[in-house]
Design a protein around this motif. Structure first.
Motif, PDB file in Angstrom:
ATOM      1  N   ASP A 165       0.762  -1.296  -0.003  1.00 44.60           N
ATOM      2  CA  ASP A 165       0.068   0.079   0.079  1.00 44.60           C
ATOM      3  C   ASP A 165       0.796   1.177  -0.019  1.00 44.60           C
ATOM      4  OD1 ASP A 165      -2.224  -1.772   0.273  1.00 44.60           O
ATOM      5  OD2 ASP A 165      -1.908  -1.763   2.487  1.00 44.60           O
ATOM      6  N   GLU A 166       2.133   1.185   0.224  1.00 48.98           N
ATOM      7  CA  GLU A 166       3.229   2.407   0.195  1.00 48.98           C
ATOM      8  C   GLU A 166       2.749   3.237   1.398  1.00 48.98           C
ATOM      9  OE1 GLU A 166       3.858   4.108  -3.497  1.00 48.98           O
ATOM     10  OE2 GLU A 166       4.212   2.355  -4.591  1.00 48.98           O
ATOM     11  N   MET A 167       2.231   2.849   2.484  1.00 49.25           N
ATOM     12  CA  MET A 167       2.392   3.547   3.778  1.00 49.25           C
ATOM     13  C   MET A 167       3.606   4.019   4.008  1.00 49.25           C
ATOM     14  SD  MET A 167       0.555   2.435   7.446  1.00 49.25           S
ATOM     15  CE  MET A 167      -1.213   1.949   6.641  1.00 49.25           C
ATOM     16  N   PRO A 168       3.900   5.302   4.100  1.00 43.32           N
ATOM     17  CA  PRO A 168       4.908   6.002   4.505  1.00 43.32           C
ATOM     18  C   PRO A 168       5.671   5.367   5.579  1.00 43.32           C
ATOM     19  CG  PRO A 168       3.520   7.438   3.803  1.00 43.32           C
ATOM     20  CD  PRO A 168       2.762   6.367   4.083  1.00 43.32           C
ATOM     21  N   SER A 228      -1.967  11.875   8.270  1.00 40.64           N
ATOM     22  CA  SER A 228      -1.042  12.540   7.447  1.00 40.64           C
ATOM     23  C   SER A 228      -0.208  11.215   7.062  1.00 40.64           C
ATOM     24  CB  SER A 228       0.114  13.289   8.183  1.00 40.64           C
ATOM     25  OG  SER A 228       0.531  12.536   9.441  1.00 40.64           O
ATOM     26  N   ASN A 229      -0.241  10.186   7.304  1.00 40.23           N
ATOM     27  CA  ASN A 229       0.562   8.895   6.753  1.00 40.23           C
ATOM     28  C   ASN A 229      -0.138   8.050   5.968  1.00 40.23           C
ATOM     29  OD1 ASN A 229       3.216   7.188   7.211  1.00 40.23           O
ATOM     30  ND2 ASN A 229       1.687   5.923   8.509  1.00 40.23           N
ATOM     31  N   HIS A 230      -1.263   8.569   5.442  1.00 42.66           N
ATOM     32  CA  HIS A 230      -2.141   7.581   4.529  1.00 42.66           C
ATOM     33  C   HIS A 230      -1.281   7.033   3.342  1.00 42.66           C
ATOM     34  CE1 HIS A 230      -2.085  10.314   1.044  1.00 42.66           C
ATOM     35  NE2 HIS A 230      -2.313  11.515   1.820  1.00 42.66           N
ATOM     36  N   ILE A 231      -1.890   5.924   2.796  1.00 40.66           N
ATOM     37  CA  ILE A 231      -1.401   5.118   1.723  1.00 40.66           C
ATOM     38  C   ILE A 231      -1.262   6.052   0.469  1.00 40.66           C
ATOM     39  CG2 ILE A 231      -1.968   2.866   2.958  1.00 40.66           C
ATOM     40  CD1 ILE A 231      -4.109   2.635   0.820  1.00 40.66           C
ATOM     41  N   TRP A 240     -11.848  -2.269  -0.409  1.00 41.32           N
ATOM     42  CA  TRP A 240     -12.379  -2.633   0.801  1.00 41.32           C
ATOM     43  C   TRP A 240     -11.438  -3.403   1.539  1.00 41.32           C
ATOM     44  CZ3 TRP A 240     -12.305  -7.819   0.162  1.00 41.32           C
ATOM     45  CH2 TRP A 240     -12.143  -8.619  -1.233  1.00 41.32           C
ATOM     46  N   ILE A 241     -10.212  -3.488   1.180  1.00 38.89           N
ATOM     47  CA  ILE A 241      -9.212  -4.104   2.007  1.00 38.89           C
ATOM     48  C   ILE A 241      -8.257  -3.134   2.376  1.00 38.89           C
ATOM     49  CG2 ILE A 241      -7.302  -5.692   1.952  1.00 38.89           C
ATOM     50  CD1 ILE A 241      -8.670  -7.519  -0.030  1.00 38.89           C
ATOM     51  N   ALA A 242      -7.900  -2.098   1.601  1.00 41.64           N
ATOM     52  CA  ALA A 242      -6.995  -0.999   2.135  1.00 41.64           C
ATOM     53  C   ALA A 242      -7.620   0.145   1.693  1.00 41.64           C
ATOM     54  CB  ALA A 242      -5.578  -1.092   1.302  1.00 41.64           C
ATOM     55  N   HIS A 243      -8.356   0.824   2.655  1.00 39.44           N
ATOM     56  CA  HIS A 243      -9.183   1.964   2.304  1.00 39.44           C
ATOM     57  C   HIS A 243      -8.722   3.114   1.730  1.00 39.44           C
ATOM     58  CE1 HIS A 243     -12.437  -0.489   4.111  1.00 39.44           C
ATOM     59  NE2 HIS A 243     -11.754  -0.575   5.183  1.00 39.44           N
TER      60      HIS A 243
END
Length: 264
Positions: A119-122, A226-229, A237-240
């Motif tokens: 998801d590239e969450m920072p 601020s850290n959203h994907i 519905w898996i990674a909102h």
């Protein structure tokens, strides 16, 4: 609801904190009944074991009223906001079933490892907060935690697409053994209504449930706004993809539905 300094210190050091009986048995029973209805439905959000029993149901807060309210419950939202010192959004909501006799393993993994890779969450500014909908015992497939393993950062993992019905970035035995030699291995157990909050980098797993007792847990994966994907590789519905900050409801937000269930 705020955590006291003792609980905050335990979370920082161990990577998790256990809050027994934070919800009443009546609240847990309401949410369990709704979960069973969801498991019985034919929705794409419900993943199943090879035996056909439910493994997990995603995003129930978007289509079920009781779980919608739980997704904004102050006893779950506020402790994470307190630790992150920021408002949070719902990165993922899932109800994990560990069905009697048929509940399969969840391999050793870190949730943030998936959130980062897929998801590239920072940053690991996202935690899980889990509510037991049934009693969790040593016999029915409890969560297994390696205390302090969150301090190791993101660990090398392989993408396991075969062991279970749900793909997972998993850790090898050497890595898990090394971490456990340093931190041990613990299984938070307790009655329905108990809550455990754990860091996104905490190494965890759960064994198969071969007991005759079900085990159902709701997980809210809450991320600092601020850290959203940054990537949208998985189903919404898996990674909102809605990064709206959650506004907590009143603490008694489930009472009306509990009363209706009791009267039915």
């Amino acid at each position: 609801m705020k955590l006291n300094e003792t609980a905050l210190a335990e979370f920082r050091e161990q990577g998790f904190v256990f809050l027994p009986e934070l919800f009443s048995r009546e609240e847990a029973a309401l949410l369990l009944a709704e979960a069973r209805g969801i498991y019985a439905s034919d929705r794409e959000e419900v993943w199943r074991e090879t035996s056909g029993v439910a493994r997990t149901a995603f995003a129930a807060h978007t289509y079920n009223e009781a779980h919608r309210r739980l997704g904004s419950h102050p006893r779950l939202i506020e402790p994470v906001e307190q630790f992150l010192d920021e408002q949070v959004y719902m990165h993922q909501y899932k109800i994990n079933a560990k069905a009697a006799f048929d509940g399969a393993v969840w391999q050793w993994h870190q949730d943030y490892g998936t959130w980062q890779r897929d998801d590239e969450m920072p940053e690991p500014r996202a935690f899980n907060i889990a509510l037991f909908l049934e009693d969790v015992t040593p016999a029915n497939g409890p969560l297994l935690f390696i205390p302090k393993s969150h301090k190791a950062g993101v660990l090398k993992a392989g993408h396991d697409l075969e062991t279970t019905s749900y793909p997972l970035w998993t850790l090898d035995r050497e890595t898990v053994s090394k971490l456990a030699a340093e931190g041990g291995c613990e299984a938070p157990i307790g009655p329905a209504g108990s809550v455990v909050m754990f860091h996104g980098n905490l190494v965890h797993a759960s064994p198969p449930n071969i007991s005759p007792f079900d085990r159902t847990i709701v997980y809210l994966s809450l991320c600092a706004v601020s850290n959203h994907i940054r990537a949208f590789n998985r189903k919404p519905w898996i990674a909102h993809r809605d990064f709206t900050p959650i506004t907590p409801l009143a603490d008694d937000c489930l009472d009306e539905l509990v009363a209706k269930q009791a009267a039915a």
